[in-house]
Design a protein around this motif. Structure first.
Motif, PDB file in Angstrom:
ATOM      1  N   THR A  45       0.873  -1.200   0.103  1.00 48.12           N
ATOM      2  CA  THR A  45      -0.154   0.138   0.001  1.00 48.12           C
ATOM      3  C   THR A  45       0.867   1.301   0.123  1.00 48.12           C
ATOM      4  O   THR A  45       0.464   2.195  -0.967  1.00 48.12           O
ATOM      5  N   LEU A  46       1.911   1.294   0.827  1.00 47.55           N
ATOM      6  CA  LEU A  46       2.814   2.561   0.859  1.00 47.55           C
ATOM      7  C   LEU A  46       3.610   2.493  -0.538  1.00 47.55           C
ATOM      8  O   LEU A  46       3.783   3.623  -0.794  1.00 47.55           O
ATOM      9  N   ASP A  47       4.054   1.429  -1.187  1.00 45.97           N
ATOM     10  CA  ASP A  47       4.584   1.707  -2.344  1.00 45.97           C
ATOM     11  C   ASP A  47       3.806   2.299  -3.273  1.00 45.97           C
ATOM     12  O   ASP A  47       4.239   3.191  -4.089  1.00 45.97           O
ATOM     13  N   ILE A  48       2.450   2.066  -3.419  1.00 43.44           N
ATOM     14  CA  ILE A  48       1.637   2.694  -4.329  1.00 43.44           C
ATOM     15  C   ILE A  48       1.382   4.118  -3.823  1.00 43.44           C
ATOM     16  O   ILE A  48       1.476   5.161  -4.663  1.00 43.44           O
ATOM     17  N   TRP A  49       1.255   4.293  -2.524  1.00 41.99           N
ATOM     18  CA  TRP A  49       1.047   5.601  -2.040  1.00 41.99           C
ATOM     19  C   TRP A  49       2.167   6.582  -2.361  1.00 41.99           C
ATOM     20  O   TRP A  49       2.022   7.678  -2.747  1.00 41.99           O
ATOM     21  N   LYS A  50       3.237   6.408  -2.055  1.00 46.60           N
ATOM     22  CA  LYS A  50       4.559   6.906  -2.278  1.00 46.60           C
ATOM     23  C   LYS A  50       4.679   7.189  -3.620  1.00 46.60           C
ATOM     24  O   LYS A  50       5.144   8.426  -4.401  1.00 46.60           O
ATOM     25  N   ALA A  51       4.442   6.173  -4.590  1.00 52.11           N
ATOM     26  CA  ALA A  51       4.301   6.333  -6.068  1.00 52.11           C
ATOM     27  C   ALA A  51       3.515   7.359  -6.486  1.00 52.11           C
ATOM     28  O   ALA A  51       3.787   8.339  -7.429  1.00 52.11           O
ATOM     29  N   MET A  52       2.451   7.649  -5.879  1.00 52.37           N
ATOM     30  CA  MET A  52       1.434   8.729  -6.235  1.00 52.37           C
ATOM     31  C   MET A  52       1.821   9.846  -5.999  1.00 52.37           C
ATOM     32  O   MET A  52       1.696  10.657  -6.691  1.00 52.37           O
ATOM     33  N   LEU A  53       2.183  10.061  -4.486  1.00 46.96           N
ATOM     34  CA  LEU A  53       2.915  11.475  -4.199  1.00 46.96           C
ATOM     35  C   LEU A  53       3.883  11.925  -4.818  1.00 46.96           C
ATOM     36  O   LEU A  53       4.279  12.953  -4.555  1.00 46.96           O
ATOM     37  N   LEU A  57      -2.695  16.918   7.939  1.00 46.84           N
ATOM     38  CA  LEU A  57      -2.055  16.001   6.879  1.00 46.84           C
ATOM     39  C   LEU A  57      -1.648  16.447   6.029  1.00 46.84           C
ATOM     40  O   LEU A  57      -0.508  16.472   5.383  1.00 46.84           O
ATOM     41  N   ASN A  58      -2.630  17.413   5.315  1.00 44.37           N
ATOM     42  CA  ASN A  58      -2.044  18.133   4.137  1.00 44.37           C
ATOM     43  C   ASN A  58      -0.821  19.017   4.172  1.00 44.37           C
ATOM     44  O   ASN A  58      -0.129  19.130   3.285  1.00 44.37           O
ATOM     45  N   LEU A  59      -0.392  19.490   5.635  1.00 46.55           N
ATOM     46  CA  LEU A  59       0.648  20.344   5.727  1.00 46.55           C
ATOM     47  C   LEU A  59       1.818  19.430   5.487  1.00 46.55           C
ATOM     48  O   LEU A  59       3.098  20.144   5.234  1.00 46.55           O
ATOM     49  N   ALA A  60       1.892  18.262   5.745  1.00 45.63           N
ATOM     50  CA  ALA A  60       2.937  17.276   5.695  1.00 45.63           C
ATOM     51  C   ALA A  60       3.454  17.271   4.424  1.00 45.63           C
ATOM     52  O   ALA A  60       4.870  16.841   4.085  1.00 45.63           O
ATOM     53  N   MET A  61       2.880  17.619   3.391  1.00 46.57           N
ATOM     54  CA  MET A  61       3.251  17.308   1.982  1.00 46.57           C
ATOM     55  C   MET A  61       3.906  18.981   1.273  1.00 46.57           C
ATOM     56  O   MET A  61       4.271  18.817   0.177  1.00 46.57           O
ATOM     57  N   MET A  62       3.565  19.775   2.111  1.00 45.49           N
ATOM     58  CA  MET A  62       4.160  21.156   1.914  1.00 45.49           C
ATOM     59  C   MET A  62       5.704  21.441   2.080  1.00 45.49           C
ATOM     60  O   MET A  62       6.082  20.445   3.013  1.00 45.49           O
ATOM     61  N   CYS A  63       6.119  22.514   1.366  1.00 48.60           N
ATOM     62  CA  CYS A  63       7.610  22.820   2.164  1.00 48.60           C
ATOM     63  C   CYS A  63       7.585  23.204   3.273  1.00 48.60           C
ATOM     64  O   CYS A  63       6.643  24.082   3.843  1.00 48.60           O
ATOM     65  N   PRO A  64       8.571  23.004   4.121  1.00 48.54           N
ATOM     66  CA  PRO A  64       8.465  23.300   5.716  1.00 48.54           C
ATOM     67  C   PRO A  64       8.988  24.824   5.743  1.00 48.54           C
ATOM     68  O   PRO A  64      10.028  25.030   6.385  1.00 48.54           O
ATOM     69  N   LEU A 100       2.118   9.966   6.601  1.00 45.91           N
ATOM     70  CA  LEU A 100       2.067  11.312   6.317  1.00 45.91           C
ATOM     71  C   LEU A 100       2.588  12.160   7.801  1.00 45.91           C
ATOM     72  O   LEU A 100       2.919  13.044   7.910  1.00 45.91           O
ATOM     73  N   VAL A 101       2.040  11.303   8.875  1.00 46.04           N
ATOM     74  CA  VAL A 101       2.129  11.908  10.096  1.00 46.04           C
ATOM     75  C   VAL A 101       3.627  12.076  10.477  1.00 46.04           C
ATOM     76  O   VAL A 101       4.246  12.966  10.968  1.00 46.04           O
ATOM     77  N   LEU A 102       4.375  10.818  10.036  1.00 49.26           N
ATOM     78  CA  LEU A 102       5.629  10.627  10.419  1.00 49.26           C
ATOM     79  C   LEU A 102       6.461  11.725   9.382  1.00 49.26           C
ATOM     80  O   LEU A 102       7.580  12.202  10.072  1.00 49.26           O
ATOM     81  N   ARG A 103       6.158  11.807   8.542  1.00 50.06           N
ATOM     82  CA  ARG A 103       6.753  13.056   7.508  1.00 50.06           C
ATOM     83  C   ARG A 103       6.573  14.201   7.909  1.00 50.06           C
ATOM     84  O   ARG A 103       7.697  14.968   8.255  1.00 50.06           O
ATOM     85  N   ALA A 104       5.503  14.451   8.655  1.00 52.22           N
ATOM     86  CA  ALA A 104       5.488  15.800   9.524  1.00 52.22           C
ATOM     87  C   ALA A 104       6.343  16.014  10.559  1.00 52.22           C
ATOM     88  O   ALA A 104       7.093  16.709  10.842  1.00 52.22           O
ATOM     89  N   LEU A 105       6.514  14.807  11.307  1.00 55.98           N
ATOM     90  CA  LEU A 105       7.321  14.874  12.612  1.00 55.98           C
ATOM     91  C   LEU A 105       8.855  15.003  12.158  1.00 55.98           C
ATOM     92  O   LEU A 105       9.751  15.359  12.911  1.00 55.98           O
ATOM     93  N   GLU A 144      11.754   3.533   8.467  1.00 58.79           N
ATOM     94  CA  GLU A 144      12.788   4.579   8.099  1.00 58.79           C
ATOM     95  C   GLU A 144      12.349   5.676   8.364  1.00 58.79           C
ATOM     96  O   GLU A 144      13.257   6.588   9.064  1.00 58.79           O
ATOM     97  N   LYS A 145      11.204   6.204   8.528  1.00 58.07           N
ATOM     98  CA  LYS A 145      10.670   7.594   8.852  1.00 58.07           C
ATOM     99  C   LYS A 145      10.685   7.650  10.497  1.00 58.07           C
ATOM    100  O   LYS A 145      11.445   8.749  10.938  1.00 58.07           O
ATOM    101  N   ALA A 146      10.422   6.787  11.123  1.00 55.68           N
ATOM    102  CA  ALA A 146      10.556   6.558  12.728  1.00 55.68           C
ATOM    103  C   ALA A 146      12.125   6.676  13.169  1.00 55.68           C
ATOM    104  O   ALA A 146      12.321   7.561  14.316  1.00 55.68           O
ATOM    105  N   LEU A 147      12.881   5.870  12.511  1.00 55.25           N
ATOM    106  CA  LEU A 147      14.226   6.040  12.601  1.00 55.25           C
ATOM    107  C   LEU A 147      14.895   7.584  12.719  1.00 55.25           C
ATOM    108  O   LEU A 147      15.575   7.974  13.391  1.00 55.25           O
ATOM    109  N   THR A 148      14.522   8.141  11.710  1.00 51.20           N
ATOM    110  CA  THR A 148      14.972   9.521  11.185  1.00 51.20           C
ATOM    111  C   THR A 148      14.207  10.387  12.230  1.00 51.20           C
ATOM    112  O   THR A 148      15.423  11.389  12.912  1.00 51.20           O
ATOM    113  N   VAL A 149      13.252  10.119  12.912  1.00 48.28           N
ATOM    114  CA  VAL A 149      12.618  11.157  13.878  1.00 48.28           C
ATOM    115  C   VAL A 149      13.496  10.847  15.145  1.00 48.28           C
ATOM    116  O   VAL A 149      13.928  12.049  15.883  1.00 48.28           O
TER     117      VAL A 149
END
Length: 638
Positions: A390-398, A434-441, A469-474, A507-512
């Protein structure tokens, strides 16, 4: 010459020479002529031109005993009579002649009588040409043509593999079949084009759904070549216009299935790719059934190699579908696909630091866990995912080019869709974050993201795309020292995401954690380190990602160095449990992982103050290190 997928519109019709070649394939045998009878078709206008052929046809259909030569001559005479009648304008009464003598039915009988396990004669090939001839003069009614198609396909599609047949005869027979389908498609009147196409595809798709891989492959190749023929005719509009949505979807999915299941050669693979290119170019027509296509892609991406051409084809379709129907695609991935990934997790060990002194301090950084605050139940009762499809598809779309901002705008709309929020059991005011997570910081975006309560609620949702998306924001927040305090309050919930065993999430959690530990003093980092270290041990042996293996080891080293001296005793148990996994990883096939494991093992030896292990680790003598640890009984269970 092998027909190739057309690169530009052109008239693709070529005269078929197979009828001339077929005679050379038969062994010379004595011809047994059918005894002539008084002809009934003297009245037929074409009789004067083709008397011998007409007489033979009438005699043949009355004779119940027929040899191979008579069968071939009957088919040849059918072709002759129909061709002459059309060329010289002598069609009057020919329909009555064909009906009285049941020409379509007799051809079908010939095809049905052919052996299914061998191909030694040109009867099949000649039968295809005879059907083509009948179609040009409209001498077979619709039902008869359907039965002829069925008989033709059964006769060819279930034959043994090509290498077990007479290759030349097999190729000529398939060429005649393609010629027959093209003639059936363009046979007069022109207004029947769409009807003829539906009829042909309806029968072909029956075989394309067959459990027999060869039959499926052969049926799909006929569809691909027919698509190429239509696309190359300059006077025809896009192929997809003439089909119903289920037919278009079926052709796309069966094409991908055939590429997945069958050992199609390079030439046939070119036709399959051409079919997908047709669908991608006209995605508005071919990819309308978004949810059905996405579910198919999800189910089959799990089976395909990540570097395979098939996977590339899947993502080509995904990209076209997302560009054409972004809102439907995003909604489907958020609400429908996650359920295909779910499984019940294994529990983490209840011994070691997880139950030891110091864990309580880290776990209660904010007093209550996210599950308690949100009323969602304990993390152990949730459903988790091991597969990242699911995340493969989600990331490919985004990750599609967003120069127009279309994907971001549609994502915002989807996250505010009440139906989506209802399925996620949240309010639209929460998903707006969540929409903020995809914007420039930017400063404003980061300030708006600092909503602990909303982030906490979203972290508790059993939905991988939302969690990503939440982890991306974090990650964005944890990169700023002034905002680390907000992220620090959420670390217990971030720690729970490691149970998902999902590469993208991990990977996102490790980065946090890397970012937060880097910003904190030892007194603040120490309780986090004591709670997190045990959770990292399973990641050393992650089978999917070498990056996860390497980063988890290096983070473990940072955690050891973050523990204050009076808490090192609580950390030693976990460090001892890490020795054997680190030793095994010194032989990792990924060089950077092997190097990292040696570095971290040395750090562990220094932390434990085991001088001999420190010396052995510096020599990187794996067998001597193993013997030393074995003598100390440092097994994974200690």
């Amino acid at each position: 010459m092998e027909q190739r997928p057309p690169s530009r519109p052109r008239v693709a019709w070529e005269e078929d020479e197979s009828s001339q070649e077929s005679s050379s394939l038969m062994e010379p045998i004595e011809v047994c002529e059918v005894e002539p009878l008084q002809p009934d078709a003297i009245w037929l206008p074409v009789y004067e031109e083709e008397e011998e052929a007409v007489v033979f046809i009438e005699a043949y259909v009355r004779n119940l005993e027929r040899d191979e030569v008579q069968k071939m001559k009957f088919l040849s005479n059918v072709i002759t009579v129909c061709t002459t009648a059309q060329q010289k304008g002598l069609l009057e009464g020919l329909d009555i002649f064909c009906s009285r003598n049941k020409l379509a039915e007799n051809i079908q009988v010939l095809l049905d009588e052919e052996p299914k396990d061998k191909l030694f004669t040109a009867v099949r090939q000649q039968a295809m040409l005879a059907v083509s001839a009948l179609s040009t003069v409209e001498m077979a009614v619709e039902d008869e043509m359907t039965f002829l198609l069925l008989a033709s396909f059964k006769s060819i599609f279930f034959l043994p593999p090509e290498e077990e047949l007479n290759i030349r005869l097999y190729s000529m027979t398939l060429k005649s079949m393609d010629n027959m389908l093209q003639m059936l498609l363009i046979s007069p009147p022109a207004s029947s084009f769409e009807e003829n196409l539906h009829k042909i595809l309806q029968v072909l798709l029956r075989f394309a759904n067959s459990q027999n891989k060869l039959a499926k492959e052969r049926a799909m190749e006929r569809i691909w070549r027919l698509t190429g023929f239509i696309s190359s005719c300059s006077d025809q509009e896009p192929f997809g216009k003439y089909l119903q949505p289920p037919q278009r979807t079926a052709i796309v999915l069966r094409t991908l299935e055939t590429m997945r299941d069958c050992c199609i050669d390079n030439k046939k693979n070119q036709w399959a790719k051409f079919m997908l290119e047709v669908a991608v170019r006209d995605s508005a027509s071919w990819l309308m059934e978004v949810q059905k296509i996405l579910r198919f892609l999800h189910e089959n991406l799990k089976k395909s190699n990540s570097t395979s051409l098939l996977r590339q084809s899947f993502f080509l379709v995904l990209k076209a579908l997302t560009n054409q129907f972004p809102r439907e695609a995003l909604r489907s991935v958020l609400t429908s696909l996650p359920s295909l990934d779910r499984y019940q997790p294994q529990q983490f060990p209840k011994h070691g630091v997880g139950q030891g002194q110091g864990c309580r301090t880290a776990w209660d950084l904010r007093g209550l866990s996210g599950s308690q605050l949100c009323g969602r139940g304990s993390p152990a009762n949730r459903v988790f995912w091991a597969c990242s499809t699911t995340l493969d598809i989600w990331k490919a779309m985004l990750s599609l080019p967003m120069t127009s901002g279309k994907i971001l705008r549609e994502l915002q709309n989807v996250l505010q869709d009440e139906r989506v929020c209802w399925s996620l059991h949240v309010q639209t005011e929460h998903t707006s974050l969540l929409n903020l997570a995809m914007m420039c910081p930017t400063e404003r975006v980061l300030a708006d993201l600092c909503d602990t309560e909303k982030l906490l609620l979203l972290l508790s949702l059993d939905n991988l795309p939302i969690l990503w998306l939440v982890l991306r924001a974090l990650v964005m927040l944890s990169e700023r020292s002034e905002m680390v305090r907000v992220v620090q309050l959420l670390l217990p919930e971030v720690m729970e995401t490691l149970q998902y065993d999902n590469t993208h999430i991990t990977e996102k959690a490790l980065t946090v954690f890397e970012n937060v530990i880097g910003h904190l003093e030892k007194t603040e980092a120490s309780p986090i380190a004591l709670a997190l270290a045990e959770r990292l041990l399973p990641l050393f042996n992650n089978q999917v990602s070498s990056e996860v293996r390497e980063r988890s080891m290096l983070l473990f080293k940072d955690l050891m160095e973050s523990v204050v001296w009076w808490k090192k005793g609580a950390m030693k148990t976990t460090v001892r449990r890490a020795l054997i996994p680190l030793l095994f990883r010194m032989s990792d096939e990924t060089q950077s992982v092997a190097k990292a494991s040696a570095v971290v093992l040395l750090a562990c030896a220094k932390f434990l103050k085991w001088k001999q292990l420190e010396q052995l680790t510096q020599t990187e003598d794996i067998w001597r290190i193993w013997e030393y640890l074995r003598l100390l009984h440092c097994t994974p269970g200690t």
